[in-house]
Write an enzyme that holds these catalytic residues in place. Structure first.
Site, PDB file in Angstrom:
ATOM      1  N   GLY A  91      13.699   8.572 -17.109  1.00 42.56           N
ATOM      2  CA  GLY A  91      12.255   8.660 -17.281  1.00 42.56           C
ATOM      3  C   GLY A  91      11.534   7.425 -16.783  1.00 42.56           C
ATOM      4  O   GLY A  91      12.150   6.455 -16.333  1.00 42.56           O
TER       5      GLY A  91
ATOM      6  N   GLY B 231      21.303  10.655 -16.548  1.00 47.49           N
ATOM      7  CA  GLY B 231      20.079  11.441 -16.523  1.00 47.49           C
ATOM      8  C   GLY B 231      20.143  12.540 -15.486  1.00 47.49           C
ATOM      9  O   GLY B 231      20.310  12.271 -14.296  1.00 47.49           O
TER      10      GLY B 231
ATOM     11  N   LEU C 294       0.840  -1.189   0.000  1.00 48.72           N
ATOM     12  CA  LEU C 294       0.000   0.000   0.000  1.00 48.72           C
ATOM     13  C   LEU C 294       0.881   1.247   0.000  1.00 48.72           C
ATOM     14  O   LEU C 294       1.909   1.302   0.661  1.00 48.72           O
ATOM     15  CB  LEU C 294      -0.908   0.010   1.230  1.00 48.72           C
ATOM     16  CG  LEU C 294      -1.949  -1.109   1.331  1.00 48.72           C
ATOM     17  CD1 LEU C 294      -2.696  -1.010   2.651  1.00 48.72           C
ATOM     18  CD2 LEU C 294      -2.921  -1.061   0.167  1.00 48.72           C
TER      19      LEU C 294
ATOM     20  N   HIS D 161       8.485  38.090  10.568  1.00 51.05           N
ATOM     21  CA  HIS D 161       9.917  38.399  10.430  1.00 51.05           C
ATOM     22  C   HIS D 161      10.685  37.838  11.625  1.00 51.05           C
ATOM     23  O   HIS D 161      10.217  37.921  12.758  1.00 51.05           O
ATOM     24  CB  HIS D 161      10.112  39.915  10.368  1.00 51.05           C
ATOM     25  CG  HIS D 161      11.553  40.338  10.328  1.00 51.05           C
ATOM     26  ND1 HIS D 161      12.311  40.262   9.167  1.00 51.05           N
ATOM     27  CD2 HIS D 161      12.381  40.816  11.299  1.00 51.05           C
ATOM     28  CE1 HIS D 161      13.540  40.691   9.449  1.00 51.05           C
ATOM     29  NE2 HIS D 161      13.611  41.026  10.734  1.00 51.05           N
TER      30      HIS D 161
END
Length: 470
Positions: free
Chosen positions: A273, A183, A43, A446
């Site tokens: 890919g 890649g 799962l 901030h």
């Protein structure tokens, strides 16, 4: 149906329990449907088990190690910092286990029936689920296909003990001395960065002229600069030709700048890919229209050419992103329930957990100009932000792409620390049709990195406080 077999009836059958499938199943159950989900593996699919989650855990561990070794500038000197990689892997696995267990609990809590096995379509209302030697037939009113994708294997780089896909790279039992990554997309950059942080000598071979081709060149340049600082060699316009595997390593042959070269490494990671998992479902039995790349054609409700069958995630056109799959899963479930839901991809973010992180949502500046949209590109650097300076991490910028005629934000890009989290505010801005003025007038705490969005909005309005633009 097999003679003598009995069929179990359900209303909505979901094939695949990844981030698309399990979300679709839960949403369908919420809407009152009787739901069955079929999963052949664990799962959570690729994302939870061998993708998004374990890779980010590995990346996080690698950053902790690198920071421990390189914080001298802040007065932190650590000697003899070591890696217990078995412990790293154990911790990574514990993260995965918690999340996959959580998915199971969510499915059961929503009364979704979980079935283990592989589903094959018999007709437009029937699947056969095979699990080892046993099989069971299920009939359904509607189905959602969410079977995901798998890594593409190159002809001369067959996956093995030394030639790895992303799953293999995530599950190494050691920190390699050297690694070649074929890649320079997001997977290659992320895992290459992680192992470089651990001390591996990494070489990235990218066939195109630039890494991360889906992002702006200036963003890629910042990442390349940081990679070089880590000792990573990036070779672009490089064509990987083949690999000679040995017991203790592998030699990669590639072409670059008209020359044939070789490089030795402990392992090779191939990340060129992914291929959609649509070829073993029996879809030809029901006449679902496909693209020539094996993707399933769908409409704006994720409905296929067979009206009661829907498809989502990596198996449909568009980027292969877990959050896109989850979004489509909700749309498909709601469409089945008769709701007018439809996909709108205007604000789908893309994130790379590189160093520094980079993220994008909506239009890039050049993309907008190519479509004839007159835009203001407003940029604010991390180097002018107090929180970034306090983190000692100032490389990068935030850019807003603002439509000139009405000040509406139509795109945003961020490269810098925590870009993956910061992009959410700008996705909301695009989804809600907000203007640069809306962001500028929103008080940001901030000192935070989030202030950079406000500062960039002020740049777009011509009223920046903390940067000189003239």
């Amino acid at each position: 149906m097999v003679v003598g077999d009995f069929a179990i009836e359900t209303e909505t059958l979901v094939v695949g329990a990844g981030p698309g499938g399990y979300v679709a199943a839960i949403r369908a159950a919420q809407l009152g449907q009787k739901v069955t989900i079929v999963e052949k593996g664990n799962l959570g699919g690729v994302c939870l088990n061998v993708g998004c989650i374990p890779s980010k855990a590995l990346i996080s561990a690698s950053h902790r190690y690198e920071q421990a070794k390189h914080s001298e500038e802040m007065g932190i000197k650590a000697e003899n910092v070591t890696i217990d990689f078995a412990k790293v892997q154990e911790w990574k696995a514990s993260v995965v286990k918690k999340l996959t267990g959580g998915v199971e609990g969510l499915l059961k809590g929503n009364k979704v029936e979980i079935v283990k096995g592989e589903a094959y379509f018999v007709d437009a209302n029937t699947v056969r689920v095979v699990n080892g030697d046993s099989a069971q037939t299920y009939t359904f009113k509607n189905a959602i296909i969410a079977t995901g994708s798998r890594p593409i294997e190159l002809p001369n780089f067959k996956f093995s003990n030394r030639i790895l896909d992303s799953t293999g790279a995530l599950n190494l039992g050691e920190v390699p001395k050297s690694l070649v990554v074929i890649g320079g997309g997001y997977i290659g950059i992320e895992l290459g960065t992680a192992y470089a942080n651990f001390g591996t000598k990494v070489t990235i071979l990218e066939g195109a002229g630039e890494i991360l081709s889906g992002f702006e060149k200036q963003m890629a340049a910042i990442i390349k600069k940081r990679l070089k600082k880590k000792g990573v060699e990036v070779v672009t316009n490089a064509l990987a030709k083949g690999a000679e595997e040995r017991e203790d390593g592998v030699t990669v042959t590639y072409e670059a700048n008209g020359e044939t070269k070789t490089i030795d490494a402990d392992y090779v990671l191939v990340t060129v890919g992914r291929r959609p998992n649509t070829d073993e479902l029996g879809l030809e039995q029901i006449g679902i229209k496909m693209t020539n790349r094996g993707l399933i054609e769908v409409d704006q409700q994720c409905r296929t050419s067979v009206p009661n069958i829907f498809a989502i995630g990596d198996i449909v056109p568009g980027p292969a992103l877990a959050h896109k799959a989850s979004y489509e899963g909700k749309v498909a479930a709601e469409a089945i329930a008769g709701h007018p839901s439809a996909v709108d991809y205007v604000a789908i973010p893309a994130v790379v957990f590189s160093d520094p992180e980079c993220a994008s949502v909506g239009y890039f500046e050049q993309q907008a100009k190519d479509e004839g949209i007159d835009v203001i590109a407003a940029k604010f650097p991390f180097a002018a932000n107090g929180r970034a300076l306090a983190l000692n991490d100032t490389d990068g910028f935030l850019k807003l792409v603002v439509r000139k005629e009405d000040g509406v934000i139509i795109g945003a890009q961020i490269i810098g620390p925590n870009a993956s989290d910061m992009i959410a505010e700008l996705g909301l801005a695009i989804e809600a049709g907000m203007t640069a003025e809306d962001i500028a007038l929103t008080i940001h705490a901030h000192p935070t990195l989030g202030e950079i969005a406000m500062e960039a909005a002020e740049v777009a309005l011509g009223t920046p406080i903390h940067i000189i633009t003239k």
